[in-house]
Design a protein around this motif. Structure first.
Motif, mmCIF file in Angstrom:
data_model
loop_
_atom_site.group_PDB
_atom_site.id
_atom_site.type_symbol
_atom_site.label_atom_id
_atom_site.label_comp_id
_atom_site.label_asym_id
_atom_site.label_seq_id
_atom_site.Cartn_x
_atom_site.Cartn_y
_atom_site.Cartn_z
ATOM 1 N N ASN A 34 0.834 -1.207 0.000
ATOM 2 C CA ASN A 34 0.000 0.000 0.000
ATOM 3 C C ASN A 34 0.864 1.251 0.000
ATOM 4 O O ASN A 34 0.565 2.219 -0.691
ATOM 5 N N THR A 78 -11.395 0.400 -2.760
ATOM 6 C CA THR A 78 -10.055 0.619 -3.294
ATOM 7 C C THR A 78 -10.040 1.856 -4.164
ATOM 8 O O THR A 78 -11.056 2.202 -4.776
ATOM 9 N N SER A 79 -8.902 2.505 -4.209
ATOM 10 C CA SER A 79 -8.767 3.659 -5.100
ATOM 11 C C SER A 79 -8.105 3.223 -6.405
ATOM 12 O O SER A 79 -7.824 4.029 -7.269
ATOM 13 N N LYS A 80 -7.834 1.915 -6.518
ATOM 14 C CA LYS A 80 -6.953 1.488 -7.606
ATOM 15 C C LYS A 80 -7.659 0.840 -8.794
ATOM 16 O O LYS A 80 -7.045 0.535 -9.790
ATOM 17 N N PHE A 95 -5.242 -4.123 -5.524
ATOM 18 C CA PHE A 95 -6.365 -3.718 -6.375
ATOM 19 C C PHE A 95 -7.671 -4.318 -5.890
ATOM 20 O O PHE A 95 -8.733 -4.005 -6.373
ATOM 21 N N GLY A 97 -8.887 -4.197 -2.740
ATOM 22 C CA GLY A 97 -9.537 -3.486 -1.648
ATOM 23 C C GLY A 97 -9.884 -4.402 -0.506
ATOM 24 O O GLY A 97 -10.892 -4.225 0.187
ATOM 25 N N LEU A 100 -6.828 -3.970 3.943
ATOM 26 C CA LEU A 100 -7.065 -3.268 5.205
ATOM 27 C C LEU A 100 -8.275 -3.836 5.931
ATOM 28 O O LEU A 100 -8.251 -4.007 7.154
HETATM 29 P P1 ADP Z 1 -6.001 -2.147 -2.240
HETATM 30 O O1 ADP Z 1 -4.579 -1.886 -1.942
HETATM 31 O O2 ADP Z 1 -6.244 -3.429 -2.923
HETATM 32 O O3 ADP Z 1 -6.670 -0.997 -2.906
HETATM 33 P P2 ADP Z 1 -6.315 -2.044 0.615
HETATM 34 O O4 ADP Z 1 -7.337 -2.579 1.514
HETATM 35 O O5 ADP Z 1 -4.934 -2.491 0.821
HETATM 36 O O6 ADP Z 1 -6.782 -2.322 -0.850
HETATM 37 O O7 ADP Z 1 -6.339 -0.482 0.715
HETATM 38 C C1 ADP Z 1 -7.574 0.208 0.477
HETATM 39 C C2 ADP Z 1 -7.314 1.643 0.034
HETATM 40 O O8 ADP Z 1 -6.769 2.402 1.113
HETATM 41 C C3 ADP Z 1 -6.311 1.779 -1.066
HETATM 42 O O9 ADP Z 1 -6.899 1.600 -2.337
HETATM 43 C C4 ADP Z 1 -5.774 3.176 -0.864
HETATM 44 O O10 ADP Z 1 -6.619 4.115 -1.491
HETATM 45 C C5 ADP Z 1 -5.882 3.386 0.631
HETATM 46 N N1 ADP Z 1 -4.589 3.177 1.295
HETATM 47 C C6 ADP Z 1 -4.177 2.075 1.963
HETATM 48 N N2 ADP Z 1 -2.926 2.236 2.456
HETATM 49 C C7 ADP Z 1 -2.525 3.468 2.077
HETATM 50 C C8 ADP Z 1 -1.320 4.229 2.270
HETATM 51 N N3 ADP Z 1 -0.275 3.734 2.937
HETATM 52 N N4 ADP Z 1 -1.275 5.483 1.752
HETATM 53 C C9 ADP Z 1 -2.324 5.978 1.068
HETATM 54 N N5 ADP Z 1 -3.466 5.320 0.840
HETATM 55 C C10 ADP Z 1 -3.591 4.076 1.339
#
Ligand code: ADP
Ligand code: MG
Length: 579
Positions: A34, A78-80, A95, A97, A100
């Motif tokens: 992340n 997710t933002s991705k 990708f 989401g 976390l």
């Molecule tokens: P993913 O990485 O598959 O998108 P995650 O559950 O790991 O899903 O994270 C969810 C969202 O939280 C991410 O898409 C991102 O937008 C935000 N995020 C997580 N960790 C960070 C970080 N270290 N810095 C900025 N944004 C983060």
């Protein structure tokens, strides 16, 4: 009576988390990824009690807004990725989401973050799948996520964790995988208060040296290959530095670490005959490929992937590793040009043009190796050490030392050959390149030899008789379970055909291989170990030169068929350091 009901969210999350978060190292991986996706330049990981008590990852990436700092804990947020098509072109590490949300389902999370466009930062404490505290804090740009008390709510999972040592090792493995694929990012790993790694931003080669050790500077061979839209880049280790364990092998596809036994085979196969059995070469290879030619989506922990054309990738990896190894092998750091005698009999070309650096390292001052090694030649003769100084014409004469070794000066280097291994390599390549039709070097025997086998061994003989013929034996079936040998390969010293043919059968039996070409290799390997070009205890100068010349005419002159080093080089500095 209705008996079906929806699982509570916290339980559903825990079950789903099981797939993503198996152990502390999974959290470390997800959090680092992340941070990488958030374009961080510096990432710091702090673990306590092998990550079971606490894992913190601090970055200086883009951070999150107030709304995102809450939303990020929801599953599938997710933002991705926003459309199904994106799934096929995804370039970020995460990708799904899911990470976390999964980490939050099995630990207690404190998130601190500040987005660059915000004035103030935000802190969110998340426990039992809900927010228990949310407040504004002052914070530098970036994100810090702390996961505490892993599996506090699933004691059974916690009990399944391995010893602290092992869990720490898994964490280090994940840390290293990320650090290798992102040398442009600085990484720190702190275990209880001790800093284990402090890796400054750099290039791949220097990153590998700082992750592994200083001596890798001389161990790394560059690997580069391009085919259409597919490219391979990275480093492989020199054969002699292979390890007894598999640990240091890394393949990345589009910067994602993957495990792929098939590609691993392509690489180890390229080292065949250069490393001892049960040893593993070092490699770090990055494959870049169009995202539509690869499916990264088949496993939640994402280390297995599927290529559309796996064979093509296999061949590409193999050819690039082979090419790099060949370059390394045919250009040992010997100045062949400096020694005209030595090269005059060679009927092959040595690529020195690609090896400028090596050439440059040659200075002009010549040293006479006979002077240096006079005490080896003549025992207790200090006098001789100073006498025989008119040695220019002796300079290139090889000298036998004990029974097995030949010393020879080439340019400014002293080479020490183990001539038994050298002979094995020469024979191995000679026979490997021969085939039934082109092989004419058979010496007819005066008296035919008859060999009888058990029915099961005779079955093996039937399978390999053509291969035996291809190395120059004149051998035929002779009645039930017997063969007759009318001729043996010529140009060899004293061979015991009975022992050799029985040796082939043993070798094939013990190796249990069904692959035709592997059987042939086994036979040739076994033969090259038993036969000798020259079998005298004391070698003449002509014989020694013949062995050395023929060795360097081999494609792979550095190693015996078993992967033993055929010769070692001592540069002038090494020799001087002995005094
Ligand atoms: P993913 O990485 O598959 O998108 P995650 O559950 O790991 O899903 O994270 C969810 C969202 O939280 C991410 O898409 C991102 O937008 C935000 N995020 C997580 N960790 C960070 C970080 N270290 N810095 C900025 N944004 C983060
Ligand atoms: Mg993620």
């Amino acid at each position: 009576m209705n008996i079906i009901s929806q699982l509570p969210k916290s339980v559903a999350n825990q079950i789903a988390a099981g797939e993503v978060i198996q152990r502390p190292s999974s959290i470390v991986k997800e959090l680092i990824e992340n941070s990488i996706d958030a374009k961080s330049k510096n990432i710091k990981v702090i673990i306590k009690d092998a990550g079971k008590q606490s894992i913190t990852v601090i970055d200086d990436g883009i951070g999150m807004t107030k709304q995102d700092s809450v939303k990020c804990f929801e599953r599938h947020s997710t933002s991705k990725l926003s459309t199904a098509e994106d799934l096929f072109t995804v370039k970020t590490m995460g990708f799904r989401g899911e990470a976390l949300a999964s980490i939050a389902a099995v630990s207690e999370i404190t998130l601190k973050t500040k987005n660059q466009s915000d004035r103030i930062g935000h802190q969110v404490i998340f426990r039992d799948s809900k927010i228990v505290e949310q407040k504004e804090i002052s914070f530098q740009q970036g994100t810090s996520i702390n996961a505490k008390n892993l599996f506090y709510n699933i004691p059974a999972r916690r009990n399944f964790l391995k010893s602290d040592n092992l869990e720490t090792k898994y964490i280090i493995d994940e840390f290293i995988r990320c650090a290798i694929s992102h040398p442009e990012v600085s990484f720190i790993l702190v275990n209880h208060k001790a800093e284990m790694y402090n890796l400054k931003k750099t290039n791949l080669k220097k990153r590998l040296i700082s992750v592994f050790k200083k001596s890798y500077e001389n161990n790394l061979i560059e690997c580069k290959e391009k085919y259409g839209a597919i490219s391979i880049d990275g480093y492989i280790g020199k054969p002699e530095n292979s390890k007894k364990t598999r640990g240091e092998q890394f393949i990345y596809v589009n910067n994602r670490f993957i495990k792929n036994p098939y590609l691993n085979h392509a690489i180890t196969n390229s080292y065949e005959g250069m490393i001892e059995e049960k040893k593993f070469p070092f490699y770090v290879l990055f494959i870049k490929i169009n995202t539509d030619l690869v499916d990264i989506n088949i496993h939640p922990t994402k280390t297995e992937i599927k290529f559309e054309d796996e064979k093509l990738i296999y061949n590409l990896v193999k050819s690039s590793v082979k090419k790099s190894l060949e370059k390394f092998n045919v250009s040992p750091s010997i100045d062949f040009n400096a020694d005209i005698n030595f090269t005059k009999n060679l009927d092959f070309k040595i690529k020195t043009s690609e090896n400028k650096e090596v050439e440059k390292s040659y200075s002009n001052k010549k040293k006479d190796w006979e002077k240096i090694f006079a005490n080896v030649k003549v025992e207790n003769s200090d006098k001789l050490l100073f006498e025989n100084t008119s040695s220019i014409e002796n300079e290139n004469k090889p000298v036998q030392f004990l029974e097995n070794f030949i010393f020879k000066q080439v340019g400014e280097k002293l080479l020490i050959f183990n001539h038994k291994y050298c002979q094995q390599r020469i024979l191995f390549e000679k026979f490997k390149n021969s085939n039934l039709k082109s092989f004419t070097n058979t010496q007819q025997s005066l008296f035919p030899q008859y060999l009888e086998f058990s029915p099961s061994d005779f079955r093996i003989i039937k399978e390999i008789i053509d291969d035996i013929k291809s190395i120059g034996f004149n051998i035929d079936f002779f009645g039930e379970n017997s063969v007759v040998i009318n001729g043996i390969p010529s140009g060899l010293d004293d061979i015991n055909e009975k022992e050799i043919i029985e040796g082939f059968v043993e070798e094939v039996k013990n190796n249990n291989s069904d692959i035709k070409s592997e059987k042939r290799d086994l036979i040739i390997k076994s033969f090259s170990k038993k036969a000798k070009i020259i079998n005298n205890k004391i070698l003449t100068q002509i014989e020694m030169n013949l062995i050395i010349d023929r060795l360097f005419a081999c494609k792979n002159s550095k190693y015996s068929p078993d992967g033993k080093q055929n010769y070692i080089e001592l540069g002038i500095d090494k020799v001087e350091n002995l005094f």
